[in-house]
Enzyme design. Structure first.
Site, PDB file in Angstrom:
ATOM      1  N   LYS A  69      -6.727  -8.311 -14.010  1.00 57.69           N
ATOM      2  CA  LYS A  69      -7.415  -6.680 -14.323  1.00 57.69           C
ATOM      3  C   LYS A  69      -7.952  -6.249 -13.515  1.00 57.69           C
ATOM      4  CE  LYS A  69     -11.870  -6.217 -16.762  1.00 57.69           C
ATOM      5  NZ  LYS A  69     -12.586  -4.475 -15.650  1.00 57.69           N
ATOM      6  N   GLU A  77      16.168  11.267   6.143  1.00 64.57           N
ATOM      7  CA  GLU A  77      16.947  11.952   5.065  1.00 64.57           C
ATOM      8  C   GLU A  77      16.157  12.582   3.818  1.00 64.57           C
ATOM      9  OE1 GLU A  77      19.343  13.160   5.145  1.00 64.57           O
ATOM     10  OE2 GLU A  77      20.275  13.715   3.282  1.00 64.57           O
ATOM     11  N   TYR A  78      14.755  11.649   2.876  1.00 64.03           N
ATOM     12  CA  TYR A  78      14.611  12.706   2.301  1.00 64.03           C
ATOM     13  C   TYR A  78      13.447  13.306   2.979  1.00 64.03           C
ATOM     14  CZ  TYR A  78      10.256  12.400  -0.906  1.00 64.03           C
ATOM     15  OH  TYR A  78       9.626  11.903  -1.808  1.00 64.03           O
ATOM     16  N   ASP A  79      12.995  13.634   4.243  1.00 65.95           N
ATOM     17  CA  ASP A  79      12.209  14.606   5.114  1.00 65.95           C
ATOM     18  C   ASP A  79      13.733  16.065   4.349  1.00 65.95           C
ATOM     19  OD1 ASP A  79      10.285  12.309   5.278  1.00 65.95           O
ATOM     20  OD2 ASP A  79      10.480  12.179   7.332  1.00 65.95           O
ATOM     21  N   CYS A 107     -24.766 -21.885  26.962  1.00 66.13           N
ATOM     22  CA  CYS A 107     -24.854 -23.435  28.482  1.00 66.13           C
ATOM     23  C   CYS A 107     -25.602 -21.592  29.717  1.00 66.13           C
ATOM     24  CB  CYS A 107     -22.768 -23.480  28.319  1.00 66.13           C
ATOM     25  SG  CYS A 107     -22.288 -21.871  28.995  1.00 66.13           S
ATOM     26  N   ASP A 156      13.883   6.872   5.794  1.00 66.16           N
ATOM     27  CA  ASP A 156      13.244   8.278   5.342  1.00 66.16           C
ATOM     28  C   ASP A 156      13.280   9.521   6.238  1.00 66.16           C
ATOM     29  OD1 ASP A 156       9.882   6.403   6.137  1.00 66.16           O
ATOM     30  OD2 ASP A 156      11.559   6.066   4.700  1.00 66.16           O
ATOM     31  N   GLU A 205      -4.441   1.967 -14.008  1.00 67.24           N
ATOM     32  CA  GLU A 205      -4.958   1.151 -12.896  1.00 67.24           C
ATOM     33  C   GLU A 205      -4.978   2.532 -11.787  1.00 67.24           C
ATOM     34  OE1 GLU A 205      -8.368  -0.094 -14.733  1.00 67.24           O
ATOM     35  OE2 GLU A 205      -9.180  -0.698 -12.800  1.00 67.24           O
TER      36      GLU A 205
HETATM   37  S1  IVH Z   1      -6.810  -2.735 -21.496  1.00 66.82           S
HETATM   38  C1  IVH Z   1      -9.399  -1.009 -24.577  1.00 66.82           C
HETATM   39  N1  IVH Z   1      -6.082  -3.827 -19.145  1.00 66.82           N
HETATM   40  O1  IVH Z   1     -10.800  -2.550 -17.455  1.00 66.82           O
HETATM   41  C2  IVH Z   1      -8.564  -1.725 -23.805  1.00 66.82           C
HETATM   42  N2  IVH Z   1      -7.664  -2.687 -19.030  1.00 66.82           N
HETATM   43  O2  IVH Z   1     -13.145  -2.676 -19.474  1.00 66.82           O
HETATM   44  C3  IVH Z   1      -8.654  -1.102 -22.912  1.00 66.82           C
HETATM   45  N3  IVH Z   1      -8.799  -3.144 -16.746  1.00 66.82           N
HETATM   46  O3  IVH Z   1     -12.059  -0.002 -17.055  1.00 66.82           O
HETATM   47  C4  IVH Z   1      -7.966  -2.010 -21.461  1.00 66.82           C
HETATM   48  N4  IVH Z   1      -7.045  -3.936 -15.827  1.00 66.82           N
HETATM   49  O4  IVH Z   1     -10.113   0.135 -16.324  1.00 66.82           O
HETATM   50  C5  IVH Z   1      -6.778  -3.221 -19.975  1.00 66.82           C
HETATM   51  N5  IVH Z   1      -5.130  -4.914 -17.789  1.00 66.82           N
HETATM   52  C6  IVH Z   1      -5.782  -4.648 -17.534  1.00 66.82           C
HETATM   53  C7  IVH Z   1      -6.296  -3.808 -17.246  1.00 66.82           C
HETATM   54  C8  IVH Z   1      -7.817  -2.964 -17.647  1.00 66.82           C
HETATM   55  C9  IVH Z   1      -8.126  -3.459 -15.315  1.00 66.82           C
HETATM   56  C10 IVH Z   1     -10.301  -1.811 -16.676  1.00 66.82           C
HETATM   57  C11 IVH Z   1      -9.941  -0.576 -17.398  1.00 66.82           C
HETATM   58  C12 IVH Z   1     -11.459  -0.780 -17.648  1.00 66.82           C
HETATM   59  C13 IVH Z   1     -11.934  -1.573 -18.201  1.00 66.82           C
HETATM   60  C14 IVH Z   1     -12.099  -1.996 -19.058  1.00 66.82           C
END
Ligand code: IVH
Length: 694
Positions: A133, A47-49, A435, A45, A191
């Site tokens: 997801k 060196e980066y700094d 107790c 770190d 995300e």
């Molecule tokens: S695809 C048209 N892939 O889920 C499709 N969405 O209802 C566009 N989300 O708020 C989304 N993981 O942020 C996609 N692997 C993933 C996802 C993802 C989370 C969220 C996204 C959105 C909601 C979609």
């Protein structure tokens, strides 16, 4: 000629500063990518700094050379007045969600796709991409000429908010795309989220500075993203996963063409975006269901939060053919898991006494289905945690239950909610509710404890349950209900009393038939033959968990050698620090504890003692091994025992220090990580050869 470090006037000077700046930026961006995205920093770190500061100095002397993609521009200092609206070039859609948690959701999706595409049973399975997801916030990142020019939240899908100043602080998001083939315009979607351990660290800091705690990682991430002040946002560690596209320059105007979603993700990764290791290409409904199960099992071990999985048709040509219904694509579906957080009412706060006498405030809740089970109690940890969460009886509270973790109350629902009038503040009792012994708090500590020791029936019950538990003496059939009766009816006063139980005494108890009484006596008998490590763990010495007990047994070989050890000798054991050494020493310095040990041995508890195993008999001494996936014949615990017996340390995550990764079927990110770091990967057979010293 002496080199001029900061030339300002001559043409040549300008050129060389520009080159120098360029070289620094390239290097710093590469290091940041290695550190934040690949998790394998190549420089310390410091060196980066140092080089970062050098760049800052050069830019300060040459403000005209500062560009928006410079690493120094990640944090913008000013407080902004508000977030500007951004109209999305391509709307940000949502995905249809299968609400049922059974396999039928995936089957229905596959059937729908096949029908829409006009496929018959004779056609091969459809190729899908299965993704986690992610539980965070959707983000649109716009790059023009390969440079990040705007980041916007999803908003209502048509219009979001400009959060470029915050997104620039996320190290995992490239300010400029890396590598070749960068299109004139590309919008990368994904995300923004907070990793579990970053969230815990953040809350730790908040706690130390007396600030409000965040309820969960999603909430903390959402708050950070919408921060007007980028300096505050920069202190909230955010991460990012890419999963799709918005606007893209079409091929006829010089943009790239992708055949599949998978190819797109690979290209995004090459341009510098993090893509989750857990993304898989699968075929047909059955493999979608397998993926859902696989991710469900891994969910709690992931560094990021998920609330389900997403299935997408892999071929982009087929995606186009399938198109959209209203605001959802026909080619994708989300398949959720039961939520791990729910809102319910807190009806009361009670106090529970644990094995070591710790008093825990426990919330009694209106029953709520969360994390796949009905929950009526949840821990509030300790008085201070409870106060900080500002929860009171009658409040609507958020309850979390994830995997094997004890359900907990995270906080109350929005501040302004109506409260019952006159709710008295909660106080810890001065006397143990079980107790009556006095309750003490160690100086400066957060825990309140009952001082009654084994005089306290609550501590006795917990000590017995721990003694009987699977990783301790493994006494089958000695559960909570039975222990309650045995202690309450005065049939057991101390640990050794367990082995004096008679079939006819047990058979007289509630819900105990002759047969189950006999079974319990059999398992008591069976448990007497044990190992030193299990025995030490079963004693319930403070700060001695399963791993420490194993280390102690391996180091000393016999109980007598351990009893003879002073604090210094105990500290020679790997991973035993001053606090643990003190706990062990204090425990065995108490005559009544030695008496318990003697009585247990007199009752027939035994193990085979050995001299401490010499290094030569431990082919894996000094090695660290990580297990992942399902092995063909050994359970996780069995493999762990074998490895530890051979001197290896079994760790939970892969790093450069890992000597071997033993991978079974359905191995996930740990395997990928091992391959990335060049760690040797073995299967069960390879592990056995290693154990045999081959
Ligand atoms: S695809 C048209 N892939 O889920 C499709 N969405 O209802 C566009 N989300 O708020 C989304 N993981 O942020 C996609 N692997 C993933 C996802 C993802 C989370 C969220 C996204 C959105 C909601 C979609």
């Amino acid at each position: 000629m002496q080199a001029d470090l900061f030339p300002t006037s001559s043409q040549d000077g300008e050129a060389s500063v520009a080159t120098q700046i360029e070289a620094l930026r390239t290097r710093l961006n590469r290091w940041a990518h290695e550190y934040y995205v690949l998790d394998t920093p190549s420089v310390p770190d410091g060196e980066y700094d140092r080089q970062y500061q050098q760049l800052e100095r050069l830019e300060a002397a040459h403000p005209e050379l500062v560009t928006p993609d410079s690493p120094t521009q990640r944090v913008l200092g000013s407080v902004l007045s508000g977030l500007a609206p951004v109209r999305h070039a391509v709307p940000m859609l949502s995905i249809r969600t299968e609400t049922d948690i059974e396999a039928s959701g995936a089957q229905a999706f596959d059937a729908r796709i096949r029908r829409e595409l006009g496929l018959t049973d004779a056609d091969p399975p459809v190729e899908y991409i299965a993704e986690p997801k992610f539980d965070g916030l959707a983000m649109n990142l716009r790059y023009e000429g390969g440079v990040l020019v705007q980041a916007a939240t999803r908003g209502d899908g048509e219009v979001g908010e400009d959060v470029t100043h915050v997104i620039r602080t996320i190290r995992q998001i490239p300010l400029a795309l890396r590598g070749a083939g960068v299109p004139p315009v590309i919008e990368v979607r994904g995300e923004v989220y907070m990793r579990g351990r970053d969230f815990e660290r953040l809350n730790e800091r908040q706690r130390e500075s007396g600030e409000k705690l965040f309820v969960n990682p999603r909430n903390a991430a959402a708050g950070a993203v919408r921060q007007l002040d980028a300096r505050i946002a920069a202190r909230r560690p955010l991460s990012f996963f890419a999963y799709g596209l918005g606007e893209l320059t079409p091929p006829e105007a010089g943009g790239p063409a992708f055949a599949t979603h998978h190819a797109l993700l690979c290209q995004l990764q090459a341009w510098g975006f993090p893509v989750a290791h857990e993304v898989r290409v699968v075929h047909g409904a059955a493999e979608l269901v397998d993926y859902h199960k696989y991710m469900g099992a891994r969910r709690d071990a992931l560094s990021y939060g998920i609330d389900g999985v997403v299935y997408k048709v892999n071929s982009l040509a087929l995606q186009r053919q399938l198109g959209y219904v209203t605001r959802e694509p026909r080619w994708a579906v989300a398949h959720k898991y039961p939520p791990q957080e729910m809102v319910t009412t807190m009806d009361a706060i009670e106090v529970q006494v644990g094995r070591t006498g710790k008093l825990t405030p426990v919330a009694r809740l209106a029953p709520v289905f969360v994390g796949g089970a009905t929950v009526t109690n949840a821990t509030l940890h300790n008085l201070f945690e409870l106060r900080r969460k500002r929860v009171r009886v009658g409040d609507a509270v958020i309850v979390r239950r994830a995997g094997d973790v004890i359900p907990e109350v995270l906080g109350r629902v929005h501040e302004g909610a109506a409260r019952q009038p006159y709710v008295p503040n909660f106080h810890m009792p001065r006397a143990c509710p079980v107790c009556g012994s006095s309750v003490v708090r160690e100086h400066g500590g957060t825990d309140h404890r009952c001082s009654g020791g084994l005089f306290c029936s609550a501590q006795r019950k917990q000590a017995l349950l721990h003694f009987a538990s699977r990783k301790a003496m493994d006494i089958d059939g000695l559960g909570e209900k039975l222990v309650d009766q045995l202690v309450d009816q005065g049939l057991i006063h101390s640990l050794p009393g367990i082995y004096a139980l008679q079939v006819r005494q047990l058979a007289g108890l509630d819900r105990m038939a002759e047969k189950s009484a006999q079974n319990l006596c059999d398992s008591l008998e069976k448990s007497k033959r044990t190992t030193l490590a299990r025995f030490l763990y079963a004693l319930g010495i403070r700060n001695v968990g399963e791993a420490t007990a194993k280390d102690l047994a391996r180091h000393f070989g016999s109980l007598d050698a351990l009893l003879a050890a002073d604090v210094d000798a105990l500290r020679q054991v790997s991973d035993v620090g001053p606090i643990v050494a003190e706990s062990i020493h204090t425990f065995f310095a108490q005559p009544h504890n030695l008496e318990v040990v003697r009585q247990l041995q007199a009752a027939g508890v035994h193990w085979s003692e050995a001299a401490p195993a010499p290094a030569a008999r431990q082919p894996l001494a000094g090695k660290t091994v990580v297990l992942t996936g399902t092995l063909p014949t050994l359970s996780r615990d069995e493999a762990k025992d074998l490895l530890e017996a051979a001197g290896a340390k079994v760790a939970g995550s892969v790093s450069k220090k890992t000597s071997y990764v033993v991978a079974g079927s359905e191995a996930g990110s740990k395997l990928a990580r091992a391959q990335e770091l060049g760690v040797t990967v073995l299967d069960e057979e390879g592990m056995r050869r290693l154990l045999a010293g081959a």
